[in-house]
Design a protein around this motif. Structure first.
Motif, PDB file in Angstrom:
ATOM      1  N   TRP A  38       0.839  -1.200   0.000  1.00 27.14           N
ATOM      2  CA  TRP A  38       0.000   0.000   0.000  1.00 27.14           C
ATOM      3  C   TRP A  38       0.877   1.254   0.000  1.00 27.14           C
ATOM      4  O   TRP A  38       0.623   2.210  -0.726  1.00 27.14           O
ATOM      5  CB  TRP A  38      -0.929   0.019   1.209  1.00 27.14           C
ATOM      6  N   TRP A  42       0.651   4.007  -3.048  1.00 26.32           N
ATOM      7  CA  TRP A  42       0.002   5.318  -2.937  1.00 26.32           C
ATOM      8  C   TRP A  42       0.739   6.422  -3.691  1.00 26.32           C
ATOM      9  O   TRP A  42       0.096   7.238  -4.366  1.00 26.32           O
ATOM     10  CB  TRP A  42      -0.215   5.694  -1.473  1.00 26.32           C
ATOM     11  N   HIS A 260      -4.841  13.643  10.103  1.00 31.72           N
ATOM     12  CA  HIS A 260      -4.475  12.246  10.375  1.00 31.72           C
ATOM     13  C   HIS A 260      -3.008  12.133  10.798  1.00 31.72           C
ATOM     14  O   HIS A 260      -2.692  11.439  11.769  1.00 31.72           O
ATOM     15  CB  HIS A 260      -4.720  11.401   9.127  1.00 31.72           C
ATOM     16  N   GLN A 264      -1.257  10.854  14.384  1.00 30.84           N
ATOM     17  CA  GLN A 264      -0.179   9.878  14.534  1.00 30.84           C
ATOM     18  C   GLN A 264       0.885  10.380  15.506  1.00 30.84           C
ATOM     19  O   GLN A 264       1.320   9.654  16.410  1.00 30.84           O
ATOM     20  CB  GLN A 264       0.469   9.596  13.179  1.00 30.84           C
ATOM     21  N   ALA A 282      -1.123   2.858  10.127  1.00 31.92           N
ATOM     22  CA  ALA A 282      -2.150   3.870   9.862  1.00 31.92           C
ATOM     23  C   ALA A 282      -1.827   4.700   8.623  1.00 31.92           C
ATOM     24  O   ALA A 282      -2.703   5.386   8.097  1.00 31.92           O
ATOM     25  CB  ALA A 282      -2.311   4.785  11.080  1.00 31.92           C
ATOM     26  N   ASN A 283      -0.585   4.620   8.146  1.00 33.60           N
ATOM     27  CA  ASN A 283      -0.215   5.421   6.981  1.00 33.60           C
ATOM     28  C   ASN A 283      -0.842   4.917   5.694  1.00 33.60           C
ATOM     29  O   ASN A 283      -0.802   5.628   4.682  1.00 33.60           O
ATOM     30  CB  ASN A 283       1.307   5.490   6.858  1.00 33.60           C
ATOM     31  N   ARG A 284      -1.457   3.743   5.709  1.00 39.26           N
ATOM     32  CA  ARG A 284      -2.223   3.350   4.525  1.00 39.26           C
ATOM     33  C   ARG A 284      -3.404   4.303   4.352  1.00 39.26           C
ATOM     34  O   ARG A 284      -3.795   4.620   3.233  1.00 39.26           O
ATOM     35  CB  ARG A 284      -2.696   1.901   4.633  1.00 39.26           C
ATOM     36  N   TRP A 285      -3.959   4.795   5.474  1.00 39.87           N
ATOM     37  CA  TRP A 285      -5.066   5.750   5.412  1.00 39.87           C
ATOM     38  C   TRP A 285      -4.552   7.155   5.114  1.00 39.87           C
ATOM     39  O   TRP A 285      -5.208   7.914   4.405  1.00 39.87           O
ATOM     40  CB  TRP A 285      -5.859   5.720   6.711  1.00 39.87           C
ATOM     41  N   ALA A 288      -4.185   7.180   1.463  1.00 39.88           N
ATOM     42  CA  ALA A 288      -5.480   7.287   0.794  1.00 39.88           C
ATOM     43  C   ALA A 288      -5.996   8.721   0.816  1.00 39.88           C
ATOM     44  O   ALA A 288      -6.559   9.209  -0.170  1.00 39.88           O
ATOM     45  CB  ALA A 288      -6.486   6.350   1.466  1.00 39.88           C
ATOM     46  N   LEU A 289      -5.790   9.421   1.935  1.00 40.62           N
ATOM     47  CA  LEU A 289      -6.258  10.807   2.050  1.00 40.62           C
ATOM     48  C   LEU A 289      -5.470  11.737   1.126  1.00 40.62           C
ATOM     49  O   LEU A 289      -6.044  12.639   0.502  1.00 40.62           O
ATOM     50  CB  LEU A 289      -6.145  11.269   3.501  1.00 40.62           C
TER      51      LEU A 289
END
Length: 300
Positions: A38, A42, A260, A264, A282-285, A288-289
């Motif tokens: 991921w 990204w 986000h 973190q 959490a960096n997959r989100w 995505a952002l």
């Protein structure tokens, strides 16, 4: 059976059901830990969507497949090179090559198979993007040795894991190089930040065996260091947006990602063994952002 599965596997039950050799090959390519591909994917989406040609679903899926295959290939190569070091670190000692469950010969063959998938993906790109993608191989080959010669192997990883941004951009256009430069530089700082968080897990073992990392170099200033890297990433992404569209409203697209990343840093607890891994994942989100922001700015 499950005692041979690394602690940070995200799919312990699924991997444990596989026969021994397929299970070891899956672990060797980190298929049980999708966060890696991921994070490699990204930046590809950043470049592709900021280029402003719409969703590009077909090309996006090819780049996703390429990220899975090449992240796996990079991990196999890393484990071959680092087998001796991995045996000395508790978290990595059970890796297939380090533990001896997978031979060097089979590991090299598996590496070749994954690279063949990457080659298929490469042929889906226009020739300019093919050249850019191939140029990353030198960076990938050198990465496993960086932890031996510099306290900042995370910076080199940033160069590698951000390479998808120019590939995605150049797959569609060959202008506005200043936009691409700012986007890529922002990705590099983002990678340094999140991989510093990841390196917190191994600080004690790394110090004992002589592996260098930004987490060790920063010491008790890790939270402050990660804050600086994340702020720098946001500033550079904002610059890329501004160079593409000189509109203050466009910068608002980065607000969700900024919140986000701020969460973190604010919730990071280096003393809690589970906390850094959760913040890293959490960096997959976060990705995505930022990808969503790139799509909005590039296609509005």
């Amino acid at each position: 059976m499950t005692d041979q599965i690394v602690p940070d596997s995200e799919h312990r039950g699924l991997v444990a059901r596989l026969p021994q050799v397929p299970r070891d090959l899956a672990q060797l390519a980190r298929f049980d830990r999708p966060i890696g591909w991921w994070l490699l994917f990204w930046p590809c989406a950043f470049g592709l969507w900021l280029a402003g040609a719409g969703w590009q679903i077909g090309l996006l899926l090819w780049l996703l497949l390429g990220a899975v295959a090449m992240r796996g290939a990079g991990c196999v190569y890393n484990d071959i090179v680092d087998a001796d070091l991995d045996r000395q670190v508790a978290r990595t000692a059970v890796r297939p090559v380090a533990s001896g469950r997978i031979s060097q010969t089979l590991a090299w063959a598996w590496l070749g198979a994954l690279c063949a998938v990457g080659l298929i993906v490469l042929f889906q790109l226009r020739w300019q993007a093919q050249v850019v993608a191939l140029a990353s191989l030198a960076l990938v080959a050198a990465y496993p040795f960086m932890k031996r010669i510099t306290w900042w192997p995370q910076a080199w990883l940033g160069l590698v894991f951000s390479w998808g941004a120019p590939v995605g951009w150049i797959a569609l256009r060959g202008d506005n190089w200043e936009v691409l430069a700012a986007l890529y530089a922002g990705c590099v700082l983002w990678v340094i930040g999140y991989d510093t968080i990841y390196a917190l897990q191994d600080r004690e073992d790394d110090a004992l065996v002589g592996i260098r990392s930004s987490a060790l170099r920063l010491g008790g200033r890790v939270r402050g260091g990660v804050t600086v890297f994340y702020l720098g990433a946001l500033a550079l992404w904002g610059l890329a947006f501004w160079l593409l569209r000189a509109d203050w409203v466009a910068l608002l697209a980065l607000v969700p990602a900024a919140l986000h990343l701020g969460w973190q840093v604010a919730s990071l607890d280096p003393a809690d063994p589970a906390n850094p891994l959760e913040r890293f994942r959490a960096n997959r989100w976060a990705g995505a952002l930022v990808a969503a922001a790139c799509y909005v700015v590039g296609n509005a």
